[in-house]
Design an enzyme around this catalytic site. Sequence first.
Site, short mmCIF file in Angstrom:
data_model
loop_
_atom_site.label_atom_id
_atom_site.label_comp_id
_atom_site.label_asym_id
_atom_site.label_seq_id
_atom_site.Cartn_x
_atom_site.Cartn_y
_atom_site.Cartn_z
N ASP A 1 -83.96 46.73 19.01
CA ASP A 1 -83.34 45.68 18.22
C ASP A 1 -83.97 45.55 16.84
O ASP A 1 -85.03 46.09 16.55
CB ASP A 1 -83.45 44.34 18.95
CG ASP A 1 -82.45 44.22 20.09
OD1 ASP A 1 -81.47 44.97 20.09
OD2 ASP A 1 -82.66 43.36 20.97
N LYS A 15 -78.44 43.73 15.30
CA LYS A 15 -77.23 42.90 15.21
C LYS A 15 -76.40 43.28 13.99
O LYS A 15 -76.90 43.62 12.94
CB LYS A 15 -77.63 41.42 15.13
CG LYS A 15 -78.30 40.93 16.40
CD LYS A 15 -78.66 39.46 16.26
CE LYS A 15 -79.32 38.94 17.54
NZ LYS A 15 -79.70 37.53 17.42
N MET A 55 -81.81 29.91 17.27
CA MET A 55 -80.68 30.27 16.41
C MET A 55 -79.96 29.04 15.85
O MET A 55 -78.73 28.97 15.81
CB MET A 55 -79.70 31.16 17.18
CG MET A 55 -80.31 32.51 17.56
SD MET A 55 -79.36 33.46 18.77
CE MET A 55 -79.90 32.71 20.32
#
Length: 506
Positions: free
Chosen positions: A39, A61, A176
Site C-alpha cells: 500500500d 489508493k 479518515m
Amino acid sequence: MVESKRGTVYLLGAGPGDPELITVRARRRLQEADVVLYDALVHPDLLELCKPGASLEFVGKRAGRASERQSDINARLVEAALRGLTVARLKGGDPYLFGRGSEEAEHLAAHGIPFEVVPGVPSPMAATAYAGISLTHRELSSSVAYVTATESPEKDASSHDWSKLATATQTLVIFMGMRQLGALMELLVRHGRPPTTPAAVVHWASTPKQKVVVGTVADLAEKARTAGLGLPSLVLVGEVVRLRERLRWFDVGPLFGKAVLVTRAPHQATSLAALLRERGADARVAPTIAIVSPEDPEPLRRAAREVGSYDALALTSANAVERFFAAIDEDGGDARRIGRAKVFVVGSHTAAALRAHGVRADVVAREQRGEGGLDALLADLRPGSRVLLPRADEAREVLPEGLRAAGHACDVVPVYRTVPIDDDGRAKVRAECAECEAITLTSGSTVDQLVAAVGVDALHGKVLASIGPVTSDALRRHGLVPTVEAREPSLAGLVEALATHYEGSR
C-alpha cells in the site's frame, strides 16, 4: 491432469509508519514472499527486506476508484497464488482494522486459497504513543471507540448512530475524518459532547513528518486547517488528550523532523539511518559511492591464508575488517588464522567491527588520520616487524610509507574499491540533497562523489556533518567547511555531533 500446488497468501500488517514497528513474524513472511503487493502508506525501508528477485507491486489508493481497485487487488492475489507463488499483501497498520483485509481474506477463502493473517501495530496505538497521548487512563478514560468517517459507497446511509456514539465512550478515535472534520465535530456537539472536550489530530504518526495539533471539539477543525494537516491523520477526542503535556517524548529531540542525507555505501547506510531515526530525524538514504571487490582478488586470497605469518595486522576501517574476514571465511578459515600477529585498528568503530568476528584489538588508535595511526602502531612494534595492511585500493600512503621509513616491512593488500554511483544514483542524490538541510559524510570518497553529483554550489548553506578529520580535509579541498565534526570518529559520534549542533541552534 494434476492440479499444481497453490501458493499461500500472507496478509501482513506493516504497522503505522515507523518501519521498526513491523512484527517479527510479518518481517519473516515478507522475506519469504515471491510477490509483494504493498500500500501507499508502507514505509519504503520495509521493501528492502524483500528477497532478491521478488516482484514488488504498488497497489496504493486511487481516488474515486476504490471498488475497482479492491477487486483488482483481490484478483491479483488469487492469480499469483494459483501460479504456486508465495504472496505477501503488505498493508499499513493492521489488516483487520479498517484495512479491508477481511474482504481480501473472504475472497481468498472463496477461491480455496490458503492464507494467513499477521496482525500489525494498529495506527491508533502508535499515533497516541508517539504523540504522548494514552488511549486509556485509570482516572481519565476506561473506554475507547474506533470509528471510520469513510464507509462503503454501497451503503444508502451511514450506519453510525451519532446520538449514541458521541458520548458512548470516554475516548473516541476517528479514522479518515480530515475531509469532514468540521462537520464531525459539530455532530459530536449536537449529540452531547461538550465543545470544551480536548481533541487532537495526529498527522503522519510515528514518522519524522509527524505533526500534532491539540485543541477542543469546538476549535480543532480550524486549528488543523491553519496547520495545513491532511491525510494520513487520526482524530482523537477525550480527556486523555491532556496527557500530551506530560507524556510527549517523540517529537521533542533536536533532530526531530530534520531531513538528513545519508551518503554512505548501500550496505552501510542502514546502520547510520537507523541511528538518525532513533533521534527522530528524517533520514534519506542516497549513497554517493559503492563498495566493490578489488580488480585482482589473488593478493587478498593469499593474505587471508598467510596472515598468521605476520607480526602485525593493521585494519583502518570497518570495511577493511569485513572484507578481510570474508576472504578468510571463503578460504575455509576463521579468526584463528591470525595466530601470533598483533592486531592494530584505527577508531572504535573499526574495533567494534573486529569484535563482531571474535577478535579484540591489541592496539586501538583514536586518531583517524594516518599520522596518528602510524604513531600508535610504531609505539607497539618490535624492530624489523612485518605488517599486513588490508585496506582500500585508493587509500593514503602515510601509514605504509611511515612503517617502511621506520625499518618495518609493510605489505599493502587491496580488499575493496570505492566506485562512483551510476547516473540514476546521481539523480537520486541530487533530488534528496535538494530536500535535505543536513548531510552526513563518512569518508573522503563520499565527499568527492557528492561534489561530483551535485556540485559545490548545491552544498552551500547545508549543515555538513563530518565523521572525522580525514573527511573534513576532503571537504576543505573542495572549498567547503564542515559545520560539525564528530569528536570520536564513529557513527554514534557523528549523530551526537549533529544533535549537539541543532540543540545549540534552538
